[in-house]
Design a protein around this motif. Structure first.
Motif, mmCIF file in Angstrom:
data_model
loop_
_atom_site.group_PDB
_atom_site.id
_atom_site.type_symbol
_atom_site.label_atom_id
_atom_site.label_comp_id
_atom_site.label_asym_id
_atom_site.label_seq_id
_atom_site.Cartn_x
_atom_site.Cartn_y
_atom_site.Cartn_z
ATOM 1 N N LYS A 113 0.821 -1.211 0.000
ATOM 2 C CA LYS A 113 0.000 0.000 0.000
ATOM 3 C C LYS A 113 0.860 1.269 0.000
ATOM 4 O O LYS A 113 0.457 2.275 -0.570
ATOM 5 C CB LYS A 113 -0.956 0.012 1.201
ATOM 6 C CG LYS A 113 -2.002 -1.082 1.154
ATOM 7 C CD LYS A 113 -2.867 -0.958 -0.075
ATOM 8 C CE LYS A 113 -3.869 -2.077 -0.173
ATOM 9 N NZ LYS A 113 -4.516 -2.166 -1.478
ATOM 10 N N LEU A 114 2.014 1.226 0.627
ATOM 11 C CA LEU A 114 2.884 2.401 0.703
ATOM 12 C C LEU A 114 3.712 2.610 -0.569
ATOM 13 O O LEU A 114 4.055 3.739 -0.909
ATOM 14 C CB LEU A 114 3.836 2.279 1.897
ATOM 15 C CG LEU A 114 3.219 2.393 3.281
ATOM 16 C CD1 LEU A 114 4.268 2.095 4.351
ATOM 17 C CD2 LEU A 114 2.597 3.760 3.491
ATOM 18 N N ALA A 115 4.039 1.535 -1.260
ATOM 19 C CA ALA A 115 4.938 1.600 -2.414
ATOM 20 C C ALA A 115 4.180 1.928 -3.703
ATOM 21 O O ALA A 115 2.987 1.658 -3.825
ATOM 22 C CB ALA A 115 5.668 0.275 -2.571
ATOM 23 N N ARG A 116 4.898 2.520 -4.654
ATOM 24 C CA ARG A 116 4.334 2.729 -5.993
ATOM 25 C C ARG A 116 4.306 1.416 -6.767
ATOM 26 O O ARG A 116 3.402 1.174 -7.556
ATOM 27 C CB ARG A 116 5.169 3.747 -6.782
ATOM 28 C CG ARG A 116 4.960 5.174 -6.374
ATOM 29 C CD ARG A 116 5.608 6.185 -7.325
ATOM 30 N NE ARG A 116 7.000 5.941 -7.648
ATOM 31 C CZ ARG A 116 7.458 5.600 -8.848
ATOM 32 N NH1 ARG A 116 6.656 5.449 -9.855
ATOM 33 N NH2 ARG A 116 8.753 5.408 -9.033
ATOM 34 N N HIS A 117 5.342 0.580 -6.537
ATOM 35 C CA HIS A 117 5.437 -0.685 -7.262
ATOM 36 C C HIS A 117 6.293 -1.663 -6.455
ATOM 37 O O HIS A 117 7.313 -1.269 -5.888
ATOM 38 C CB HIS A 117 6.076 -0.466 -8.640
ATOM 39 C CG HIS A 117 6.179 -1.706 -9.449
ATOM 40 N ND1 HIS A 117 5.096 -2.287 -10.064
ATOM 41 C CD2 HIS A 117 7.235 -2.485 -9.746
ATOM 42 C CE1 HIS A 117 5.486 -3.383 -10.705
ATOM 43 N NE2 HIS A 117 6.789 -3.521 -10.518
ATOM 44 N N VAL A 118 5.870 -2.931 -6.425
ATOM 45 C CA VAL A 118 6.641 -3.986 -5.760
ATOM 46 C C VAL A 118 6.747 -5.148 -6.741
ATOM 47 O O VAL A 118 5.742 -5.555 -7.340
ATOM 48 C CB VAL A 118 5.961 -4.464 -4.455
ATOM 49 C CG1 VAL A 118 6.805 -5.543 -3.773
ATOM 50 C CG2 VAL A 118 5.694 -3.309 -3.510
ATOM 51 N N SER A 119 7.958 -5.680 -6.919
ATOM 52 C CA SER A 119 8.144 -6.829 -7.804
ATOM 53 C C SER A 119 9.073 -7.844 -7.140
ATOM 54 O O SER A 119 9.881 -7.503 -6.282
ATOM 55 C CB SER A 119 8.700 -6.396 -9.161
ATOM 56 O OG SER A 119 9.989 -5.841 -9.009
ATOM 57 N N TYR A 120 8.922 -9.100 -7.572
ATOM 58 C CA TYR A 120 9.750 -10.186 -7.049
ATOM 59 C C TYR A 120 10.269 -10.997 -8.222
ATOM 60 O O TYR A 120 9.571 -11.209 -9.209
ATOM 61 C CB TYR A 120 8.927 -11.097 -6.128
ATOM 62 C CG TYR A 120 9.668 -12.372 -5.777
ATOM 63 C CD1 TYR A 120 10.561 -12.407 -4.723
ATOM 64 C CD2 TYR A 120 9.491 -13.542 -6.526
ATOM 65 C CE1 TYR A 120 11.265 -13.565 -4.413
ATOM 66 C CE2 TYR A 120 10.189 -14.702 -6.220
ATOM 67 C CZ TYR A 120 11.074 -14.711 -5.165
ATOM 68 O OH TYR A 120 11.767 -15.852 -4.869
ATOM 69 N N GLN A 121 11.494 -11.477 -8.063
ATOM 70 C CA GLN A 121 12.014 -12.473 -8.994
ATOM 71 C C GLN A 121 12.993 -13.386 -8.268
ATOM 72 O O GLN A 121 13.602 -12.994 -7.276
ATOM 73 C CB GLN A 121 12.655 -11.829 -10.213
ATOM 74 C CG GLN A 121 13.869 -10.988 -9.937
ATOM 75 C CD GLN A 121 14.430 -10.377 -11.214
ATOM 76 O OE1 GLN A 121 14.181 -10.842 -12.317
ATOM 77 N NE2 GLN A 121 15.218 -9.331 -11.065
ATOM 78 N N ARG A 122 13.100 -14.569 -8.770
ATOM 79 C CA ARG A 122 14.085 -15.528 -8.261
ATOM 80 C C ARG A 122 15.130 -15.668 -9.347
ATOM 81 O O ARG A 122 14.814 -16.055 -10.475
ATOM 82 C CB ARG A 122 13.408 -16.867 -7.954
ATOM 83 C CG ARG A 122 14.327 -17.943 -7.416
ATOM 84 C CD ARG A 122 14.574 -17.804 -5.948
ATOM 85 N NE ARG A 122 15.401 -18.914 -5.460
ATOM 86 C CZ ARG A 122 15.869 -19.010 -4.261
ATOM 87 N NH1 ARG A 122 15.584 -18.094 -3.370
ATOM 88 N NH2 ARG A 122 16.612 -20.028 -3.904
#
Length: 133
Positions: A113-122
């Motif tokens: 909710k606080l971030a503009r964008h969140v992403s994950y990768q392995r």
């Protein structure tokens, strides 16, 4: 500007990460609201990695701090712990009463909710969580 720091993935290291982050954000003239958001995000993500990434061994957490010319802040958290994509976790139902809610799960919800964008990768043996403010 990009800076990378390595910390033991232990709860008692969160304060050290936040002290370093604070100095970098102040030196870059990042506004107070964005600084506060960054501190919350570091606290939440760092504590999750410290608690869960290395259940049977000690490990490290790498924190990269990017600050663009336009004062955009990106925090990148990397660890070699167990593979885990926190973005696949179902968001908690915050409309439920406290008695009806399951324990936990609010930290990542708050980060999202606080971030503009969140992403994950392995990548290989590394979890990489990128949070843009």
């Amino acid at each position: 500007m990009k800076k990378t720091f390595c910390f033991p993935a232990h709860m008692n290291e969160i304060e050290n990460a936040q002290i370093i982050l604070q100095q970098i954000l102040i030196d870059a003239n990042i506004d107070k609201e964005k600084q506060g958001t960054a501190y919350i995000i570091v606290d939440e993500i760092f504590s999750n990695i410290a608690k869960y990434a290395y259940p049977e061994q000690n490990g490290n957490l790498f924190l990269q701090i990017y600050i663009s010319i336009r004062k955009e802040v990106t925090l990148v958290f990397m660890d070699s712990g167990i593979a885990y994509n926190p973005l696949l976790k179902k968001e908690p139902d915050v409309c439920l009463s406290l008695q009806e809610r399951q324990i936990g799960g609010l930290g990542l919800y708050i980060v999202r909710k606080l971030a503009r964008h969140v992403s994950y990768q392995r990548q290989g043996q590394k979890n990489i969580l990128k949070v843009k403010l």
